[in-house]
Design a protein around this motif. Structure first.
Motif, PDB file in Angstrom:
ATOM      1  N   ILE A  29       0.850  -1.182   0.000  1.00 34.91           N
ATOM      2  CA  ILE A  29       0.000   0.000   0.000  1.00 34.91           C
ATOM      3  C   ILE A  29       0.893   1.241   0.000  1.00 34.91           C
ATOM      4  O   ILE A  29       1.929   1.251   0.667  1.00 34.91           O
ATOM      5  N   PRO A  30       0.526   2.267  -0.761  1.00 29.59           N
ATOM      6  CA  PRO A  30       1.319   3.494  -0.733  1.00 29.59           C
ATOM      7  C   PRO A  30       1.314   4.113   0.678  1.00 29.59           C
ATOM      8  O   PRO A  30       0.268   4.147   1.344  1.00 29.59           O
ATOM      9  N   ALA A  31       2.461   4.575   1.118  1.00 28.38           N
ATOM     10  CA  ALA A  31       2.564   5.194   2.440  1.00 28.38           C
ATOM     11  C   ALA A  31       1.623   6.393   2.548  1.00 28.38           C
ATOM     12  O   ALA A  31       1.047   6.637   3.610  1.00 28.38           O
ATOM     13  N   LYS A  32       1.449   7.123   1.454  1.00 24.94           N
ATOM     14  CA  LYS A  32       0.532   8.282   1.451  1.00 24.94           C
ATOM     15  C   LYS A  32      -0.893   7.850   1.791  1.00 24.94           C
ATOM     16  O   LYS A  32      -1.610   8.562   2.486  1.00 24.94           O
ATOM     17  N   ALA A  44       5.438   9.893  11.229  1.00 29.30           N
ATOM     18  CA  ALA A  44       4.690   9.025  12.139  1.00 29.30           C
ATOM     19  C   ALA A  44       4.334   7.702  11.462  1.00 29.30           C
ATOM     20  O   ALA A  44       4.365   6.646  12.095  1.00 29.30           O
ATOM     21  N   VAL A  45       4.017   7.748  10.166  1.00 30.38           N
ATOM     22  CA  VAL A  45       3.698   6.517   9.432  1.00 30.38           C
ATOM     23  C   VAL A  45       4.948   5.652   9.287  1.00 30.38           C
ATOM     24  O   VAL A  45       4.886   4.430   9.425  1.00 30.38           O
ATOM     25  N   LEU A  46       6.097   6.275   9.036  1.00 30.75           N
ATOM     26  CA  LEU A  46       7.347   5.509   8.955  1.00 30.75           C
ATOM     27  C   LEU A  46       7.667   4.862  10.299  1.00 30.75           C
ATOM     28  O   LEU A  46       8.127   3.722  10.358  1.00 30.75           O
ATOM     29  N   SER A  47       7.408   5.581  11.377  1.00 33.56           N
ATOM     30  CA  SER A  47       7.598   5.024  12.720  1.00 33.56           C
ATOM     31  C   SER A  47       6.630   3.872  12.963  1.00 33.56           C
ATOM     32  O   SER A  47       7.002   2.832  13.517  1.00 33.56           O
ATOM     33  N   LEU A  48       5.398   4.045  12.528  1.00 33.82           N
ATOM     34  CA  LEU A  48       4.382   3.004  12.633  1.00 33.82           C
ATOM     35  C   LEU A  48       4.801   1.761  11.848  1.00 33.82           C
ATOM     36  O   LEU A  48       4.647   0.627  12.319  1.00 33.82           O
ATOM     37  N   ALA A  49       5.354   1.977  10.661  1.00 35.38           N
ATOM     38  CA  ALA A  49       5.818   0.867   9.829  1.00 35.38           C
ATOM     39  C   ALA A  49       6.934   0.102  10.537  1.00 35.38           C
ATOM     40  O   ALA A  49       6.947  -1.133  10.535  1.00 35.38           O
TER      41      ALA A  49
END
Length: 95
Positions: A29-32, A44-49
C-alpha cells in the motif's frame, strides 16, 4: 470541538482498528494512503511501519503475508440444469 473529544483513547483505538484492517487487506500500500487512513504525517507513518515490522521502499509499504491478505485462487462451480440453459438461450435469441 468534536463529539469524541471527551472519549479517552478514542483516536488511538480507531487508528488500531484501521491498522488491523490494513494488515488484513493489503500486501502493499502506498505510504501516502496510510497517512490519510490513520491521519498521521509521513514521519509518524514511517515510525508506525517500523513498529509493525513493515518494509518501506520508494514510498510503498509491504506488509507481511497473512492468511487474510494472501491471494488465493477460488473455483466457483455452478449447477445449471439443462432446462434453465435452454430458457436462457431462448431469451437471448429473442433479443
Amino acid at each position: 470541538e468534536s463529539v469524541v473529544d471527551g472519549i479517552a483513547g478514542f483516536e488511538n483505538g480507531l487508528r488500531k482498528l484501521i491498522i488491523g484492517n490494513i494488515t488484513s487487506t493489503y500486501q502493499t500500500i502506498p505510504a501516502k494512503a496510510v497517512e490519510q487512513m490513520v491521519n498521521l504525517d509521513q514521519d509518524a507513518v514511517l515510525s508506525l511501519a517500523k513498529e509493525n515490522e513493515w518494509a518501506v521502499d520508494n514510498g510503498v509499504i509491504s506488509l507481511p503475508l497473512k492468511s487474510e491478505n494472501k491471494a488465493v485462487a477460488t473455483v466457483i462451480k455452478e449447477n445449471v440444469k439443462f432446462e434453465q440453459l435452454t430458457k436462457m438461450l431462448s431469451a437471448a435469441n429473442d433479443i
